[in-house]
Design an enzyme around this catalytic site. Structure first.
Site, PDB file in Angstrom:
ATOM      1  N   ILE A   1     -26.107  12.485  33.482  1.00 55.72           N
ATOM      2  CA  ILE A   1     -26.524  12.362  32.093  1.00 55.72           C
ATOM      3  C   ILE A   1     -27.079  10.939  31.974  1.00 55.72           C
ATOM      4  O   ILE A   1     -26.338   9.969  32.064  1.00 55.72           O
ATOM      5  CB  ILE A   1     -25.372  12.665  31.110  1.00 55.72           C
ATOM      6  CG1 ILE A   1     -25.835  12.597  29.663  1.00 55.72           C
ATOM      7  CG2 ILE A   1     -24.177  11.813  31.342  1.00 55.72           C
ATOM      8  CD1 ILE A   1     -24.824  13.156  28.674  1.00 55.72           C
ATOM      9  N   TYR A   2     -28.392  10.850  31.871  1.00 55.91           N
ATOM     10  CA  TYR A   2     -29.065   9.553  31.891  1.00 55.91           C
ATOM     11  C   TYR A   2     -30.114   9.468  30.797  1.00 55.91           C
ATOM     12  O   TYR A   2     -30.793  10.457  30.505  1.00 55.91           O
ATOM     13  CB  TYR A   2     -29.787   9.338  33.232  1.00 55.91           C
ATOM     14  CG  TYR A   2     -28.890   8.990  34.379  1.00 55.91           C
ATOM     15  CD1 TYR A   2     -28.408   7.692  34.552  1.00 55.91           C
ATOM     16  CD2 TYR A   2     -28.545   9.951  35.321  1.00 55.91           C
ATOM     17  CE1 TYR A   2     -27.588   7.378  35.626  1.00 55.91           C
ATOM     18  CE2 TYR A   2     -27.729   9.643  36.399  1.00 55.91           C
ATOM     19  CZ  TYR A   2     -27.257   8.350  36.542  1.00 55.91           C
ATOM     20  OH  TYR A   2     -26.445   8.033  37.601  1.00 55.91           O
TER      21      TYR A   2
ATOM     22  N   TYR B   1     -17.378   7.931  27.350  1.00 57.13           N
ATOM     23  CA  TYR B   1     -16.599   9.137  27.642  1.00 57.13           C
ATOM     24  C   TYR B   1     -15.202   9.068  27.033  1.00 57.13           C
ATOM     25  O   TYR B   1     -14.676  10.077  26.562  1.00 57.13           O
ATOM     26  CB  TYR B   1     -16.564   9.404  29.143  1.00 57.13           C
ATOM     27  CG  TYR B   1     -17.936   9.768  29.664  1.00 57.13           C
ATOM     28  CD1 TYR B   1     -18.624  10.864  29.149  1.00 57.13           C
ATOM     29  CD2 TYR B   1     -18.565   9.004  30.635  1.00 57.13           C
ATOM     30  CE1 TYR B   1     -19.892  11.192  29.587  1.00 57.13           C
ATOM     31  CE2 TYR B   1     -19.835   9.330  31.082  1.00 57.13           C
ATOM     32  CZ  TYR B   1     -20.498  10.423  30.552  1.00 57.13           C
ATOM     33  OH  TYR B   1     -21.753  10.742  30.983  1.00 57.13           O
TER      34      TYR B   1
END
Length: 169
Positions: free
Chosen positions: A94-95, A140
């Site tokens: 996820i970038y 996160y």
């Protein structure tokens, strides 16, 4: 804003954003040779095409104002990089490009992953994140992921440690 599932016709755009985001994220804290090896081997068109053709992996491009801002890679079943738990979905990548960071787009990509995992009736999502990536770790944690272990991530000649993080759905 548009989130588009990738297919082989998107390979050029996918490779461009994958290589640029990886370089922007990690070049300052790794050797140039290790970064170039990763870009050449792991994010080559050949490697990305193989991943795109895997029925258990999927890529999604995030577009803002007709520009690609980032991407998401998800794995299920045997495509997962750790145990292939059929009740789980892995967020392998996820970038976001640096120019698009700080606009809540990472949250949008994460929400897309959660939505897809729930549609597929997965009980949890998980990912590996470099132990020195404090920005990602904070993101996160804010999203209720918790550490369940560690694994090695080889970047060129550098054996790095990733934390395994999990979020129950």
């Amino acid at each position: 804003m548009l989130i588009k599932k990738c297919n082989v016709e998107d390979i050029n755009a996918l490779q461009t954003v994958a290589q640029q985001t990886f370089y922007e994220t990690f070049a300052a804290v790794n050797t140039e040779q290790d970064i170039q090896d990763y870009l050449t081997n792991v994010l080559s068109q050949t490697a990305l095409k193989q991943q795109l053709n895997n029925p258990h992996s999927s890529f999604y491009l995030l577009q803002m104002n007709n520009q690609i801002a980032g991407y998401l890679k998800l794995n299920i079943e045997t495509a997962q990089t750790e145990d292939d738990d059929p009740t789980a979905m892995e967020i392998e990548r996820i970038y976001l490009l640096q120019a698009f960071q700080g606009q809540n787009l990472g949250q949008i990509l994460l929400n897309k992953a959660i939505e897809l995992a729930k549609e597929q009736q997965k009980s949890y999502i998980w990912l590996g994140v470099w132990k020195d990536n404090s920005k990602a770790l904070a993101f996160y944690k804010k999203n209720d992921f918790y550490k369940t272990g560690e694994h090695s991530f080889l970047l060129g000649d550098d054996n790095q440690t990733d934390y395994i993080l999990r979020k129950d759905l």
